[in-house]
Design a protein around this motif. Sequence first.
Motif, PDB file in Angstrom:
ATOM      1  N   GLU A 190      21.694  40.219  43.995  1.00  0.00           N
ATOM      2  CA  GLU A 190      21.030  39.730  42.783  1.00  0.00           C
ATOM      3  C   GLU A 190      21.826  40.096  41.526  1.00  0.00           C
ATOM      4  O   GLU A 190      21.882  39.321  40.565  1.00  0.00           O
ATOM      5  N   LYS A 191      22.445  41.266  41.537  1.00  0.00           N
ATOM      6  CA  LYS A 191      23.299  41.670  40.411  1.00  0.00           C
ATOM      7  C   LYS A 191      24.491  40.714  40.277  1.00  0.00           C
ATOM      8  O   LYS A 191      24.844  40.278  39.169  1.00  0.00           O
ATOM      9  N   ILE A 192      25.107  40.382  41.406  1.00  0.00           N
ATOM     10  CA  ILE A 192      26.245  39.459  41.410  1.00  0.00           C
ATOM     11  C   ILE A 192      25.824  38.082  40.909  1.00  0.00           C
ATOM     12  O   ILE A 192      26.489  37.464  40.068  1.00  0.00           O
ATOM     13  N   VAL A 193      24.695  37.605  41.428  1.00  0.00           N
ATOM     14  CA  VAL A 193      24.187  36.287  41.035  1.00  0.00           C
ATOM     15  C   VAL A 193      23.935  36.237  39.525  1.00  0.00           C
ATOM     16  O   VAL A 193      24.314  35.270  38.846  1.00  0.00           O
ATOM     17  N   LYS A 194      23.291  37.282  38.997  1.00  0.00           N
ATOM     18  CA  LYS A 194      22.961  37.308  37.569  1.00  0.00           C
ATOM     19  C   LYS A 194      24.224  37.320  36.713  1.00  0.00           C
ATOM     20  O   LYS A 194      24.324  36.592  35.713  1.00  0.00           O
ATOM     21  N   HIS A 195      25.195  38.147  37.112  1.00  0.00           N
ATOM     22  CA  HIS A 195      26.427  38.246  36.327  1.00  0.00           C
ATOM     23  C   HIS A 195      27.186  36.915  36.327  1.00  0.00           C
ATOM     24  O   HIS A 195      27.644  36.451  35.270  1.00  0.00           O
ATOM     25  N   ILE A 196      27.300  36.297  37.488  1.00  0.00           N
ATOM     26  CA  ILE A 196      28.018  35.016  37.583  1.00  0.00           C
ATOM     27  C   ILE A 196      27.259  33.931  36.834  1.00  0.00           C
ATOM     28  O   ILE A 196      27.853  33.072  36.172  1.00  0.00           O
ATOM     29  N   TRP A 197      25.922  33.960  36.921  1.00  0.00           N
ATOM     30  CA  TRP A 197      25.117  32.985  36.193  1.00  0.00           C
ATOM     31  C   TRP A 197      25.398  33.081  34.690  1.00  0.00           C
ATOM     32  O   TRP A 197      25.580  32.067  34.016  1.00  0.00           O
ATOM     33  N   ASN A 198      25.435  34.316  34.167  1.00  0.00           N
ATOM     34  CA  ASN A 198      25.701  34.509  32.739  1.00  0.00           C
ATOM     35  C   ASN A 198      27.086  33.988  32.350  1.00  0.00           C
ATOM     36  O   ASN A 198      27.262  33.357  31.306  1.00  0.00           O
ATOM     37  N   LEU A 199      28.076  34.248  33.222  1.00  0.00           N
ATOM     38  CA  LEU A 199      29.420  33.751  32.951  1.00  0.00           C
ATOM     39  C   LEU A 199      29.460  32.227  32.966  1.00  0.00           C
ATOM     40  O   LEU A 199      30.103  31.595  32.120  1.00  0.00           O
ATOM     41  N   LYS A 200      28.754  31.632  33.935  1.00  0.00           N
ATOM     42  CA  LYS A 200      28.731  30.160  34.028  1.00  0.00           C
ATOM     43  C   LYS A 200      28.041  29.531  32.821  1.00  0.00           C
ATOM     44  O   LYS A 200      28.446  28.459  32.349  1.00  0.00           O
ATOM     45  N   GLU A 201      26.985  30.195  32.322  1.00  0.00           N
ATOM     46  CA  GLU A 201      26.312  29.682  31.122  1.00  0.00           C
ATOM     47  C   GLU A 201      27.262  29.735  29.922  1.00  0.00           C
ATOM     48  O   GLU A 201      27.284  28.817  29.096  1.00  0.00           O
ATOM     49  N   GLU A 202      28.044  30.821  29.830  1.00  0.00           N
ATOM     50  CA  GLU A 202      29.011  30.935  28.741  1.00  0.00           C
ATOM     51  C   GLU A 202      30.103  29.878  28.881  1.00  0.00           C
ATOM     52  O   GLU A 202      30.532  29.278  27.884  1.00  0.00           O
ATOM     53  N   ILE A 203      30.530  29.648  30.116  1.00  0.00           N
ATOM     54  CA  ILE A 203      31.545  28.608  30.373  1.00  0.00           C
ATOM     55  C   ILE A 203      31.012  27.237  29.972  1.00  0.00           C
ATOM     56  O   ILE A 203      31.705  26.443  29.330  1.00  0.00           O
ATOM     57  N   LYS A 204      29.760  26.978  30.343  1.00  0.00           N
ATOM     58  CA  LYS A 204      29.143  25.692  30.007  1.00  0.00           C
ATOM     59  C   LYS A 204      29.093  25.507  28.485  1.00  0.00           C
ATOM     60  O   LYS A 204      29.390  24.427  27.970  1.00  0.00           O
ATOM     61  N   SER A 205      28.733  26.572  27.764  1.00  0.00           N
ATOM     62  CA  SER A 205      28.660  26.499  26.300  1.00  0.00           C
ATOM     63  C   SER A 205      30.037  26.258  25.689  1.00  0.00           C
ATOM     64  O   SER A 205      30.185  25.461  24.745  1.00  0.00           O
ATOM     65  N   LEU A 206      31.051  26.924  26.227  1.00  0.00           N
ATOM     66  CA  LEU A 206      32.409  26.753  25.710  1.00  0.00           C
ATOM     67  C   LEU A 206      32.931  25.345  25.966  1.00  0.00           C
ATOM     68  O   LEU A 206      33.594  24.746  25.107  1.00  0.00           O
ATOM     69  N   LYS A 207      32.633  24.805  27.139  1.00  0.00           N
ATOM     70  CA  LYS A 207      33.085  23.441  27.450  1.00  0.00           C
ATOM     71  C   LYS A 207      32.381  22.420  26.566  1.00  0.00           C
ATOM     72  O   LYS A 207      32.988  21.441  26.123  1.00  0.00           O
TER      73      LYS A 207
END
Length: 335
Positions: free
Chosen positions: A298-315
Amino acid sequence: TNDFPSFIVDKNKINIEFLILILWTKEFLDFAQQWSSWTTWRQRVDMNVFLNTKIPLPNLTEQNRIVEEYNKKLDDSWNAEKKALKLEKEIESYLMEELGIEVKENKNWNKGLQIVEFSKIETWGASKIMLSNNNFKSSFHKMIKLWEYFELVRWVTYSKDSELNEWWYKVLRANNISLGWNINYDELKYISDIKEKFDVKRKLKKNDLFICLASWSKDHIGKVAYIEDDIDYYFWWFMWAIRQISCWISPMYLFHMLNSKLFNKYLSDRIFWVNINNLNSELLYNFSFPLPPLEIQEKIVKHIWNLKEEIKSLKKLSEDLKESAKVEFEREIFS
């Protein structure tokens, strides 16, 4: 040639970048389309009309300023895109470090007859003998096979004359998994419920992973989407649903594993040995990956989710800046 004339531009009167930007505006392209003529094979713009076309032309100082502002937005767009690419690489590095992944050296397989020890054979077949194990292991957690915690639900089949234009059963295919690994609902197939009776088990359910294991195109193989809620859709040939059968593993954790370079390498190595149009599901069933405790998953999922949200915002920022540069240029020139 006549189709590709070249021109000498008087740089004392016009900034070449400014001229190029003018020629790429919708207004100019629409104008060119209007004054083009057809030949047997090609559409051509009349050269006299082109050379006598009037364009907005501020003084050179203003042109330089407009071009500079346009390029500034493009630079900002590119910087946002670079940050997104850096974060995508960070996801891979984070996954490797958090799971203690150690990648084994690739073996160069020799052509011709190979000698294999029976003790190393789990199942028969060239792909399973030569590539029976992963090319990585974990120094932190035990390795498990996918079949121990998930089942594979096979696609539905139907006859061509059951296809309709709308309504009835809705069927998803590989093209319905977007590049962002989400479901898009473009180009759906609709099947008559009079001629076909589908098992409801083959509807996509919450926490399913929707994956393509075979296709005419290698680009589709391994594409996977996470299904957030039950949806009223079935799936077609060579598409599978990976369905959770154990509460000790997070489907989203597996989703990130299947989106990793580790799985892509596992799959691409094995595509070499099999018929691409009918990739054996056992290859997916036997994919091994680390199983950390649920709280670490769950820690891994949450961290990757946050990174993906940031990636989505940057794109999105990158695309918005490109569009803004274009809109502001056209507004300043044509208003």
